[in-house]
Design a protein around this motif. Sequence first.
Motif, short mmCIF file in Angstrom:
data_model
loop_
_atom_site.label_atom_id
_atom_site.label_comp_id
_atom_site.label_asym_id
_atom_site.label_seq_id
_atom_site.Cartn_x
_atom_site.Cartn_y
_atom_site.Cartn_z
N THR A 19 0.99 -0.98 0.11
CA THR A 19 -0.11 -0.34 -0.10
C THR A 19 1.00 0.92 0.12
O THR A 19 1.00 1.73 -0.70
CB THR A 19 -0.90 0.08 0.99
OG1 THR A 19 -1.78 -1.36 1.29
CG2 THR A 19 -1.70 1.40 1.08
N PHE A 24 -7.04 -0.27 -4.18
CA PHE A 24 -7.68 -0.73 -3.79
C PHE A 24 -8.99 -2.30 -3.42
O PHE A 24 -9.65 -2.28 -2.94
CB PHE A 24 -8.60 0.79 -4.41
CG PHE A 24 -9.36 0.07 -6.20
CD1 PHE A 24 -10.52 -0.78 -6.40
CD2 PHE A 24 -8.50 0.96 -7.04
CE1 PHE A 24 -9.84 -1.06 -7.68
CE2 PHE A 24 -7.87 0.35 -8.39
CZ PHE A 24 -9.37 -0.46 -8.80
N LEU A 71 -9.66 -3.94 -0.10
CA LEU A 71 -10.03 -3.40 1.08
C LEU A 71 -11.91 -3.73 0.30
O LEU A 71 -12.28 -3.62 1.78
CB LEU A 71 -10.74 -1.76 0.10
CG LEU A 71 -10.21 -0.71 0.88
CD1 LEU A 71 -9.65 0.12 0.45
CD2 LEU A 71 -9.93 -1.03 1.62
N PHE A 72 -12.23 -4.39 -0.39
CA PHE A 72 -13.37 -5.52 -0.50
C PHE A 72 -13.86 -6.73 -1.45
O PHE A 72 -14.39 -7.30 -1.00
CB PHE A 72 -14.73 -4.66 -1.13
CG PHE A 72 -14.25 -4.37 -2.61
CD1 PHE A 72 -14.83 -4.96 -3.96
CD2 PHE A 72 -13.54 -3.56 -3.12
CE1 PHE A 72 -13.90 -5.04 -5.17
CE2 PHE A 72 -13.24 -3.43 -4.71
CZ PHE A 72 -13.72 -3.92 -5.36
#
Length: 121
Positions: free
Chosen positions: A20, A43, A46-47
Amino acid sequence: MKRPLAYITAPWGGNEIENTEDAAGYCRKVYDAGFSPICPVLFLPLFLNDAIPQEHKDGVDIACNFLRRAHVLVVCGRNVDETVKNDIATAERLHITATTLDGILTVKGQGREKCPEKERR
């Protein structure tokens, strides 16, 4: 000002925090050079859970979709792994310019070294 999309790839390691931090730094440099950086490693975790095979596959597909939309592929880091090789091959197949972070910075006049073409004149 409309900025061209630049897909960021690098040989990401196993440490998500380092990935990151590195990705954010690369994106900042690409942004400062006049591009809109796209970096899925920032990103997607994140999900999506990479440990779940279907989500891993979906992440690869999502990243590939972003690469298809990019104007340039920017290879960052000092090494090249299979993921980076695959990104370069995909960019080549799609006729997307591939360069390094140093190449982007040099073209924009932000590099530490001058462009070789200018030195010859």
